[in-house]
Design a protein around this motif. Structure first.
Motif, PDB file in Angstrom:
ATOM      1  N   LYS A   1      44.412  22.744  -0.024  1.00  0.00           N
ATOM      2  CA  LYS A   1      44.453  22.576  -1.421  1.00  0.00           C
ATOM      3  C   LYS A   1      45.821  21.961  -1.840  1.00  0.00           C
ATOM      4  CE  LYS A   1      40.445  24.087  -2.150  1.00  0.00           C
ATOM      5  NZ  LYS A   1      39.156  23.223  -2.701  1.00  0.00           N
TER       6      LYS A   1
ATOM      7  N   ARG B   1      47.166  21.939  -5.340  1.00  0.00           N
ATOM      8  CA  ARG B   1      47.291  22.152  -6.641  1.00  0.00           C
ATOM      9  C   ARG B   1      48.608  22.147  -7.382  1.00  0.00           C
ATOM     10  NH1 ARG B   1      44.102  27.991  -7.266  1.00  0.00           N
ATOM     11  NH2 ARG B   1      46.023  28.695  -6.103  1.00  0.00           N
TER      12      ARG B   1
ATOM     13  N   GLU C   1      42.582  27.412   1.287  1.00  0.00           N
ATOM     14  CA  GLU C   1      41.827  28.312   0.417  1.00  0.00           C
ATOM     15  C   GLU C   1      40.976  28.837   1.536  1.00  0.00           C
ATOM     16  OE1 GLU C   1      38.286  28.592  -2.512  1.00  0.00           O
ATOM     17  OE2 GLU C   1      38.961  26.639  -2.183  1.00  0.00           O
TER      18      GLU C   1
ATOM     19  N   TYR D   1      50.488  27.002 -15.861  1.00  0.00           N
ATOM     20  CA  TYR D   1      50.073  26.738 -14.442  1.00  0.00           C
ATOM     21  C   TYR D   1      49.972  28.295 -13.992  1.00  0.00           C
ATOM     22  CZ  TYR D   1      50.147  25.465  -9.389  1.00  0.00           C
ATOM     23  OH  TYR D   1      49.560  25.284  -8.002  1.00  0.00           O
TER      24      TYR D   1
ATOM     25  N   LYS E   1      46.999  30.331 -15.134  1.00  0.00           N
ATOM     26  CA  LYS E   1      45.848  29.716 -14.586  1.00  0.00           C
ATOM     27  C   LYS E   1      45.278  30.103 -13.336  1.00  0.00           C
ATOM     28  CE  LYS E   1      43.686  25.265 -14.156  1.00  0.00           C
ATOM     29  NZ  LYS E   1      43.933  23.614 -14.180  1.00  0.00           N
ATOM     30  N   TYR E   2      46.350  30.098 -12.500  1.00  0.00           N
ATOM     31  CA  TYR E   2      45.911  30.320 -11.053  1.00  0.00           C
ATOM     32  C   TYR E   2      46.282  31.532 -10.365  1.00  0.00           C
ATOM     33  CZ  TYR E   2      44.916  25.422 -10.675  1.00  0.00           C
ATOM     34  OH  TYR E   2      44.170  24.062 -11.096  1.00  0.00           O
ATOM     35  N   TYR E   3      47.230  32.342 -10.890  1.00  0.00           N
ATOM     36  CA  TYR E   3      47.510  33.574 -10.333  1.00  0.00           C
ATOM     37  C   TYR E   3      47.372  34.570 -11.169  1.00  0.00           C
ATOM     38  CZ  TYR E   3      50.006  30.183  -7.510  1.00  0.00           C
ATOM     39  OH  TYR E   3      50.541  29.007  -6.810  1.00  0.00           O
TER      40      TYR E   3
ATOM     41  N   PRO F   1      44.715  35.073 -13.793  1.00  0.00           N
ATOM     42  CA  PRO F   1      43.527  34.112 -14.639  1.00  0.00           C
ATOM     43  C   PRO F   1      42.967  35.436 -15.637  1.00  0.00           C
ATOM     44  CG  PRO F   1      42.669  34.640 -12.223  1.00  0.00           C
ATOM     45  CD  PRO F   1      44.250  34.834 -12.255  1.00  0.00           C
TER      46      PRO F   1
END
Length: 522
Positions: free
Chosen positions: A7, A9, A112, A222, A225-227, A229
């Motif tokens: 990934k 990202r 992932e 960011y 959003k990813y860490y 949520p």
């Protein structure tokens, strides 16, 4: 490693440095720079964690492959990835240092596995645009310490980065171990570190200091959003909740440090993770004798800013700097200040609960503050090993006499002959209160002992233990690295076959470089 789920990202969604040359420079309007590792001349795998490999999706068989050796030494770039170094700033020893960045760390990629995401990072894999005057390499001594300590901390229950692999590079690296004008060549090494990300407080400080507020907003969002949520709501409320979450996670991490007697040694804002995990194992150490004023870092020996007893206050100070960095997105000081003020209040409350649990007391009374303060005082009257004292405290029974109780913890004293006169009287007074306090606890002696032994480790990675492993590794003997690795996977178990490691610091380690004197040199 054909099954690794790559990934990208971070590099796909965040602003990159447009200059792709690997020249040391100031980098603006970006949070990272693309850079490849410097290929080592003759890499050799010393140790790898099968547990961490499994965590990220690498099989046991693949660890022994040529591909594993090449990728995690920096010799080859994994297909479908673009390694990068992160741009961040920071406060070092309380002073603004400007741009710092990944000077000796290169992020390989993000993967992932089992619905979790991990960043794989090489430490010691060569120069980056952020290396300043250094070469971006690392030596065996510091790499052994980092590799073992991260795994030791994980098994102690302390939030931390993980260690995947430890390799020799085959190259010699010039280092001045104590910054005293005596550089020497040492064996080069590379460690692969694993974490959700390596984003630091300093990442946000850099963007705000340069007034790159658009990138700051994008970067915070960011992270959420990813860490994080679970954070929802209007943008300003999300930013505040992000700060509170980081503060809470940081508090929990520091609480664990104090529980096991860990001293980080260099709590600069660029060494603080937004995930509340321990990162950047440099001049760290564990308390041998209980001394709140001890710091293992020679650079900090005069002011002792990062001493054991000051770690909660430094964490709060670092959070102030993060709050300042986030302020332009919030434009209100009061809600940030409330979170900061509650940090120490909440920490003090949690610390009391934690300390009582180390004593085998799982209820709280008004008199317990005095009990804790009394113990912290008496522990310092004569050198007393923190780990051994708390571990052996579990052997005490409610019906024991004061003399019997003292006898059971006597092994923790470095100089038993000093436990006489007024010092002995102080210990007797404290144990009189403690034994009386135990009577009010409902668990049986056995139940209390078993519970205490899940809180107070029997084995920690003392500096002298690391140094013995380093000295052996310098002679191409890696058996001690393996032994310590196995020992520290079960730090709360008795492990009678390893009883020799349940020991006070030996006298030879008091003044030996690497045991009592440590620097940031790596």
């Amino acid at each position: 490693m054909k099954d690794l789920k790559i990934k990208n990202r971070f590099t796909a969604e965040l602003p990159a440095d447009l200059d792709e040359t690997n020249e040391i420079r100031q980098v603006s309007k970006a949070v990272f720079s693309f850079v490849n590792p410097t290929p080592p001349s003759n890499p050799k795998l010393i140790h790898a964690s099968e547990e961490v490999a499994d965590l990220v999706g690498i099989s046991k068989d693949e660890i022994q492959s040529e591909s594993f050796l090449n990728v995690f030494s920096g010799k080859e770039v994994l297909a479908g990835t673009r390694p990068y170094a992160m741009c961040y700033a920071g406060h070092q020893f309380g002073n603004w240092a400007g741009q710092l960045g990944d000077g000796r760390a290169i992020n390989l990629t993000e993967v992932e596995h089992n619905n979790s995401f991990f960043t794989l990072q090489l430490k010691g894999a060569g120069k980056t645009p952020y290396s300043r005057t250094a070469d971006g390499l690392a030596v065996l001594r510091s790499s052994v310490r980092e590799y073992l300590c991260a795994e030791a901390m994980h098994h102690l229950g302390v939030p931390t980065t993980r260690s995947l692999s430890l390799m020799l590079s085959g190259d010699q690296v010039l280092r001045d171990i104590l910054y005293n004008g005596n550089p020497a060549y040492e064996k080069g090494a590379v460690v692969c570190r694993v974490a959700p990300s390596f984003i630091r407080f300093g990442s946000f400080e850099m963007l705000t200091a340069r007034n790159e507020l658009k990138n700051l907003k994008e970067f915070v969002e960011y992270n959420i959003k990813y860490y994080f949520p679970e954070i929802q709501g209007e943008p300003k409320e999300q930013y505040l909740q992000f700060f509170k979450t980081v503060a809470d996670k940081t508090r929990e991490m520091i609480l664990h440090w104090q529980r096991v007697g860990f001293v980080h040694g260099v709590m600069n804002t660029d060494n603080m993770s937004v995930h509340g995990i321990t990162i950047d194992y440099g001049p760290y150490g564990w308390l041998e004798n209980y001394d709140p004023n001890w710091t293992p870092n020679t650079t900090d020996s005069q002011n002792r800013r990062y001493r054991f007893g000051n770690q909660p206050q430094i964490a709060q100070w670092n959070l102030y700097q993060l709050a300042n960095a986030l302020y332009p997105l919030i434009n209100e000081a009061e809600p940030l200040e409330k979170i900061l003020e509650s940090f120490i209040t909440d920490f003090d409350s949690d610390y009391k609960t934690m300390f009582l649990s180390k004593l085998g007391l799982f209820t709280s009374t008004e008199a317990d503050d005095a009990l804790i303060e009394g113990l912290e005082t008496v522990l310092q009257l004569s050198e007393t090993d923190m780990t051994i004292f708390f571990r052996n405290l579990s052997q005490i029974k409610k019906a024991d006499s004061i003399e019997k109780a003292i006898e059971k913890i006597e092994y923790a004293f470095y100089t038993p002959a000093e436990i006489s006169g007024s010092i002995l009287d102080s210990w007797k007074k404290w144990f009189a209160v403690y034994l009386q306090r135990l009577q009010a606890e409902h668990p049986s002696d056995q139940e209390r002992s078993e519970k205490m032994n899940t809180i107070n480790p029997k084995y920690v990675l003392r500096n002298y233990m690391s140094q013995l492993a380093i000295d052996a590794a310098d002679q191409d003997d890696y058996t001690l690295i393996d032994e310590l690795y196995l020992l520290l996977q079960k730090p709360y178990d008795e492990q009678p076959e390893y009883e020799k490691w349940f020991a006070k610091r030996p006298d030879w380690a008091r003044s030996k470089v690497g045991c009592s004197m440590l620097s940031c040199s790596s």
